[in-house]
Design an enzyme around this catalytic site. Sequence first.
Site, PDB file in Angstrom:
ATOM      1  N   ASP A 156       0.799   8.895  17.278  1.00 41.38           N
ATOM      2  CA  ASP A 156       2.016   7.911  16.477  1.00 41.38           C
ATOM      3  C   ASP A 156       1.245   7.189  15.406  1.00 41.38           C
ATOM      4  O   ASP A 156       0.123   6.665  15.301  1.00 41.38           O
ATOM      5  CB  ASP A 156       2.605   7.184  17.382  1.00 41.38           C
ATOM      6  CG  ASP A 156       3.370   7.861  18.413  1.00 41.38           C
ATOM      7  OD1 ASP A 156       3.673   9.021  18.427  1.00 41.38           O
ATOM      8  OD2 ASP A 156       3.661   7.280  19.820  1.00 41.38           O
TER       9      ASP A 156
HETATM   10  N1  URA Z   1       1.540   8.900  23.437  1.00 43.02           N
HETATM   11  C1  URA Z   1       2.267   8.057  22.697  1.00 43.02           C
HETATM   12  O1  URA Z   1       3.273   7.594  23.111  1.00 43.02           O
HETATM   13  N2  URA Z   1       1.719   8.106  21.464  1.00 43.02           N
HETATM   14  C2  URA Z   1       0.649   8.579  20.959  1.00 43.02           C
HETATM   15  O2  URA Z   1       0.361   8.374  19.788  1.00 43.02           O
HETATM   16  C3  URA Z   1      -0.258   9.423  22.014  1.00 43.02           C
HETATM   17  C4  URA Z   1       0.343   9.451  23.152  1.00 43.02           C
END
Ligand code: URA
Length: 238
Positions: free
Chosen positions: A104
């Site tokens: 993310d």
């Molecule tokens: N899980 C998440 O919620 N975000 C990420 O970036 C990776 C795994």
Amino acid sequence: MERLDKILANLGYGTRKEVKSMIKKGFVQVEGECVVDSGLNIDPQKSEIKVNGEIVVYRKFIYLMMNKPAGVVSATFDNYDETVIDLIEPEYQIFNPFPVGRLDKDTVGLLLLTNDGELNHRLISPKWHVDKVYYAEINKPVGVKDVEAFEKGIKLDDDYKCLPAKLEVIKSDENGAEVYVTIQEGKFHQVKRMFEAVYKNVVYLKRIKFGEVDLDNSLEEGEYRELTQGELDDLKRV
Ligand code: URA
């Protein structure tokens, strides 16, 4: 087989135009013979190329590990945000690398980048059960019940039942918790949604391991380096 000018341009010896001019001026040799035809088709795995007398180390694929900073997106292109590709030097950009899976925008830590589509496919396919380890900070205490729920398989908001995940509590008190989470899948916002399923929020998320490869702690956020041969062998063994 590929055109000589294309091979050298892809390896970072200059733009196609610059490389053509270099070849025309006689700076390039193939199998010990000076070549002035930029369009000569050769197999770079088999024929030895020299530029200015120096052997060209040919490689088709590159493999990078980045300590992804917050605020950049794990994509090759974005209309609004800076991408992880914007953070790498042109000498690597010319290989057209892409991120292996996604983190993310606000997640930091280990992101692999490569142009090896086959390896990418294997690493992100749920079939191969590659462990991804995250360090997370949670807004509420985390206890044995959560560890058990993760172990049983958390049901997400869309009713998807996650594979069993390992949750290790580093510390937990009334102010929140620090944990390690190991998952084998990569569903959208997976770790955050797993905690939401147990009524908690992730306030900081950092990936620290992908398969057998650990994040190099000497990399500052935004920095990257090529994988070592040992790290690459570990990934390919998956
Ligand atoms: N899980 C998440 O919620 N975000 C990420 O970036 C990776 C795994």
